[in-house]
Design an enzyme around this catalytic site. Structure first.
Site, PDB file in Angstrom:
ATOM      1  N   TYR A 139       0.858  -1.193   0.000  1.00  0.00           N
ATOM      2  CA  TYR A 139       0.000   0.000   0.000  1.00  0.00           C
ATOM      3  C   TYR A 139       0.886   1.231   0.000  1.00  0.00           C
ATOM      4  CZ  TYR A 139      -3.578   3.349   1.589  1.00  0.00           C
ATOM      5  OH  TYR A 139      -4.451   4.414   1.704  1.00  0.00           O
ATOM      6  N   ASP A 234       9.205   2.594   0.316  1.00  0.00           N
ATOM      7  CA  ASP A 234       8.124   3.223   1.080  1.00  0.00           C
ATOM      8  C   ASP A 234       8.198   2.676   2.501  1.00  0.00           C
ATOM      9  OD1 ASP A 234       5.861   4.116   2.299  1.00  0.00           O
ATOM     10  OD2 ASP A 234       4.496   3.612   0.669  1.00  0.00           O
ATOM     11  N   LYS A 263       3.820   8.014   9.644  1.00  0.00           N
ATOM     12  CA  LYS A 263       3.402   7.356  10.881  1.00  0.00           C
ATOM     13  C   LYS A 263       4.281   7.763  12.087  1.00  0.00           C
ATOM     14  CE  LYS A 263       0.513   4.084   8.639  1.00  0.00           C
ATOM     15  NZ  LYS A 263       0.681   3.512   7.324  1.00  0.00           N
TER      16      LYS A 263
HETATM   17  C1  PLP Z   1       0.107   4.066   5.971  1.00  0.00           C
HETATM   18  C2  PLP Z   1       0.913   3.924   4.748  1.00  0.00           C
HETATM   19  C3  PLP Z   1       0.839   4.860   3.705  1.00  0.00           C
HETATM   20  C4  PLP Z   1      -0.174   5.971   3.693  1.00  0.00           C
HETATM   21  O1  PLP Z   1       0.013   6.875   4.729  1.00  0.00           O
HETATM   22  P1  PLP Z   1      -1.225   7.817   5.150  1.00  0.00           P
HETATM   23  O2  PLP Z   1      -0.615   8.719   6.178  1.00  0.00           O
HETATM   24  O3  PLP Z   1      -2.287   6.907   5.664  1.00  0.00           O
HETATM   25  O4  PLP Z   1      -1.657   8.544   3.929  1.00  0.00           O
HETATM   26  C5  PLP Z   1       1.711   4.737   2.634  1.00  0.00           C
HETATM   27  N1  PLP Z   1       2.591   3.730   2.580  1.00  0.00           N
HETATM   28  C6  PLP Z   1       2.682   2.804   3.550  1.00  0.00           C
HETATM   29  C7  PLP Z   1       3.702   1.733   3.437  1.00  0.00           C
HETATM   30  C8  PLP Z   1       1.833   2.864   4.658  1.00  0.00           C
HETATM   31  O5  PLP Z   1       1.907   1.920   5.591  1.00  0.00           O
END
Ligand code: PLP
Length: 426
Positions: A139, A234, A263
């Site tokens: 994601y 990411d 996060k």
């Molecule tokens: C949570 C997450 C996102 C998106 O972050 P948001 O702050 O929810 O927009 C993108 N990449 C990874 C790997 C994530 O875990």
């Protein structure tokens, strides 16, 4: 809570501001409404308490409402919430991030979605190419080009996985199976010269917890080197959580060209960042031609909270305690299931844990789909009854923080044994 949900449902689609909060993934009819959170504990609006294994989906690591995070936030807030101009805390936060992630430069955003979107745009601006590759089950936020599922063949372009995403956006994204080095080689042979970027989660945490093989991660670096594409790690979830800094480097020994973090670095407030080598980061406006902006980007209170949480995690022994808690949670569930001969397994990576209603730890999205959803729902409900809150979906990983001490882990262990006993008895 029934009343709150009815009211929320009239005002907010589905009553929630992010779909996973609906608890539909756990088979529940309505979400929990939380009144307060402290340490490892959540209190709902009916006054019930839960040991929290969601922890803001990874945004919380120091424990809820840690006094030092709250104090940093308060102190900053008293001096102004938003200037829309430069402030010193942006430098402090950027410096901490560059140090932790080992990158030259960072640009702050308000969400991980924006960080990933900005990383992809700057990779395209830098290479002058349009095609990007992602992996099924990873994601990268909800930007159009990332809401794409694999096409019908292994080397066909993606198709929208959400209504409202254009076929055009999906066509610029190639979706490959995670943990499959041969698929990466094949994609390189077919499309290498057109690839702007390859984006991946170095430890996947959005299809439950899935760890890649070293060969897979090495193949991504080799592919990008061979074809001049930008490798984007990411680490919005894995950064500072699956390892002390970047999982990509510390677990797999691979240098990414760009990184996304989020996060943990916002301490529970909206802050994320894209970072990387100066050569690529210099393409961002106002230095270069790639536009990227944000009214609230670099929000002083968010950065203050993030800095405080990062400092707490970097105190001697702190990160190890978080990792020990995740290892403890994973072991507790594994042995509780074994006591009752329930087919179940568990894994952990730093401060996150994967619990799988399956007899083998999954290695890709297809295998995660093979886990027993009914059993997960029963387990989730049995744990709620015993005061432990798992993420409400079999596709999410569990998160712990510094407040998950040995006593809390022992309570989780007891709840897990009770839950598996009830599952085995029914
Ligand atoms: C949570 C997450 C996102 C998106 O972050 P948001 O702050 O929810 O927009 C993108 N990449 C990874 C790997 C994530 O875990």
């Amino acid at each position: 809570m029934q009343k709150l949900f009815a009211r929320a449902s009239r005002l907010i689609p589905g009553g929630v501001n992010s779909p996973v909060r609906s608890f539909a993934g756990a088979g529940a009819a309505k979400p929990l409404f939380i009144r307060a959170a402290k340490g490892a504990t959540l209190t709902d609006t009916d006054g019930r308490q839960y040991i929290d294994l969601i922890h803001g989906w990874g945004a919380i690591a120091a424990g809820h409402s840690h006094p030092q995070v709250v104090a940093a936030l308060e102190k900053t807030a008293h001096n102004g919430l938003c200037f829309g101009l430069c402030s010193e805390i942006e430098i402090e936060h950027a410096s901490a991030l560059c140090d932790i992630a080992g990158v030259d430069m960072v640009r702050a955003t308000c969400s991980g979605s924006e960080a990933a979107m900005s990383a992809l745009r700057v990779a395209r601006g830098y290479t002058g190419r349009e095609l990007v590759a992602k992996f099924a089950g990873c994601y990268h936020g909800h930007a159009d080009g990332m809401l794409v599922a694999a096409g019908s063949g292994s080397l066909t372009f993606g198709r929208p996985s959400s209504a409202g995403v254009t076929a055009g956006a999906a066509r610029d994204t190639l979706v490959l199976p995670y943990n499959d080095p041969q698929a990466v080689r094949d994609a390189g042979a077919a499309f290498g010269e057109r690839l702007a970027a390859v984006i991946f989660e170095p430890i996947a945490g959005n299809m439950n917890l899935v760890k890649p093989s070293r060969a897979f991660v090495a193949e991504l670096r080799a592919l990008c080197d061979r074809h001049g594409a930008v490798l984007i790690a990411d680490e919005v979830m894995s950064g500072m959580r699956a390892s002390r800094g970047l999982a990509c480097r510390e677990v797999y020994g691979i240098e990414p060209d760009l990184i996304c973090m989020g996060k943990i670095i916002g301490g529970g407030l909206p802050a994320a960042a894209v970072g990387g080598r100066k050569e690529i980061m210099g393409k961002f406006a106002p230095l270069g031609p790639v536009y990227q902006a944000g009214t609230l980007a670099g929000s002083p209170p968010a950065l203050a909270a993030g800095l405080a949480q990062m400092r707490l995690l970097r105190e001697p022994g702190a990160w190890d305690r978080m990792a020990a808690a995740a290892r403890g949670v994973s072991a507790a569930f594994r042995s509780a299931a074994a006591e009752h001969s329930v087919p179940f397994c568990a894994a952990h990576a730093g401060g996150m844990a994967g619990l799988y209603c399956a007899s083998k730890v999954p290695e890709n999205l297809a295998q995660v789909h093979g886990c027993d959803t009914d059993m997960f729902r029963a387990l989730h409900a049995a744990l709620i009854e015993r005061g432990v809150l798992l993420p409400p979906s079999p596709f999410e990983a569990c998160f712990v923080g510094l407040a998950h001490d040995a006593q809390i882990v022992a309570k989780i262990s007891n709840a897990a044994r009770g839950a598996f006993a009830s599952l085995a008895g029914s």
